[in-house]
Design an enzyme around this catalytic site. Sequence first.
Site, PDB file in Angstrom:
ATOM      1  N   HIS A   1      -1.749   1.130  -9.457  1.00 21.32           N
ATOM      2  CA  HIS A   1      -2.683   0.242  -8.766  1.00 21.32           C
ATOM      3  C   HIS A   1      -3.114  -0.799  -9.605  1.00 21.32           C
ATOM      4  CE1 HIS A   1      -4.355  -0.255  -4.425  1.00 21.32           C
ATOM      5  NE2 HIS A   1      -4.296  -1.338  -5.125  1.00 21.32           N
TER       6      HIS A   1
ATOM      7  N   ARG B   1       0.719  -1.180   0.151  1.00 22.07           N
ATOM      8  CA  ARG B   1       0.025   0.087  -0.112  1.00 22.07           C
ATOM      9  C   ARG B   1       0.959   1.304  -0.011  1.00 22.07           C
ATOM     10  NH1 ARG B   1      -3.806  -2.283  -1.378  1.00 22.07           N
ATOM     11  NH2 ARG B   1      -5.627  -3.042  -0.385  1.00 22.07           N
TER      12      ARG B   1
HETATM   13  C1  GLV Z   1      -5.868  -4.334  -3.971  1.00 21.81           C
HETATM   14  O1  GLV Z   1      -4.975  -3.521  -3.758  1.00 21.81           O
HETATM   15  C2  GLV Z   1      -6.128  -5.342  -3.116  1.00 21.81           C
HETATM   16  O2  GLV Z   1      -6.121  -5.062  -1.989  1.00 21.81           O
HETATM   17  O3  GLV Z   1      -6.874  -6.293  -3.595  1.00 21.81           O
END
Ligand code: GLV
Length: 308
Positions: free
Chosen positions: A271, A223
């Site tokens: 992401h 993250r």
């Molecule tokens: C994406 O970032 C997830 O946590 O699936």
Amino acid sequence: MALLFKVDDSRGSVWKSLFEQHAPDIDVRLWPDIGDPSQVRYFAAWQPPHDLHTRFPNLDVIFATSAGVDQFDLGELPGYIQVVRMLDPGIAQGIIEYACFAVLSLHRQVPLYLRQQRARVWQDHELTPARRRRVGVMGLGNLGVAVTQALRPFGFELRGWARSHKHIDGVQCFAGDVQLKPFLAQCDILICLLPLTDDTRGVLNAQTFAAMPKGAQLINLGRGGHLIERDLLDALDSGQLSDAVVDVLEDEPPSPDHPFWSHPNLWLTPHIGANTSPDTAFEVLLGNLRRHQRGEAMHGVIARHQGY
Ligand code: GLV
């Protein structure tokens, strides 16, 4: 008894039709058509609203449609509500693909060769064999372990670090705060796959980078909150780290003037490491709903005190 989804429209209709086909007894609703809130017992979302438990007084289970659950304010939710993370095999597959792409690119110095291409430089550099490249994975949950096993056939020297001790085939494992520095000292390439918790926030910082071998490389697939962005820029500028591949940011999307867009030693992706796909995740979610209906333990229930 209803299951309410708060997901984007296209995925919502796929989830709904899967339930209609395979589990028509479950009353599936799509946000914002919540119907009678007192009938909502299950809630599935990536980004939840804040007032979940007051809005839905009979809520039993929150299903994250993501592997991570840091987007939920766990402190605010009453303890009787179970929070379940998504153990979709499609997520693991996506993370494996991204991690292999990034590790192989860094191992084979692709960022350097692309910089050379732009400068019209035709020059080869010494090739380090995989058996002399140490790849470390921080976070040895189902995703971290899957990545180590996918990397094994290449012959890398694999290291792993987690809060508690693990035994993983082909991986030298380190555990806890005391073994963090010895682990980092052996990471030519470091992959972060930790959950984001109070303990792991900011773990990718100047001290961490200083403990790694000079010229090491970083892949952040966890993250954005794991990374102190300024410290990464400093480490890249000083040469302490040579390259980084970053898929997650504290603020997504970043502002147009964010320095990561243009840093020559950093690859930034939006992401995309993995995406929950209803096609593969449906079985996992339905399996858990049925377990809950039978009064059995569900898979992926998080330990609220740990935050993952
Ligand atoms: C994406 O970032 C997830 O946590 O699936």
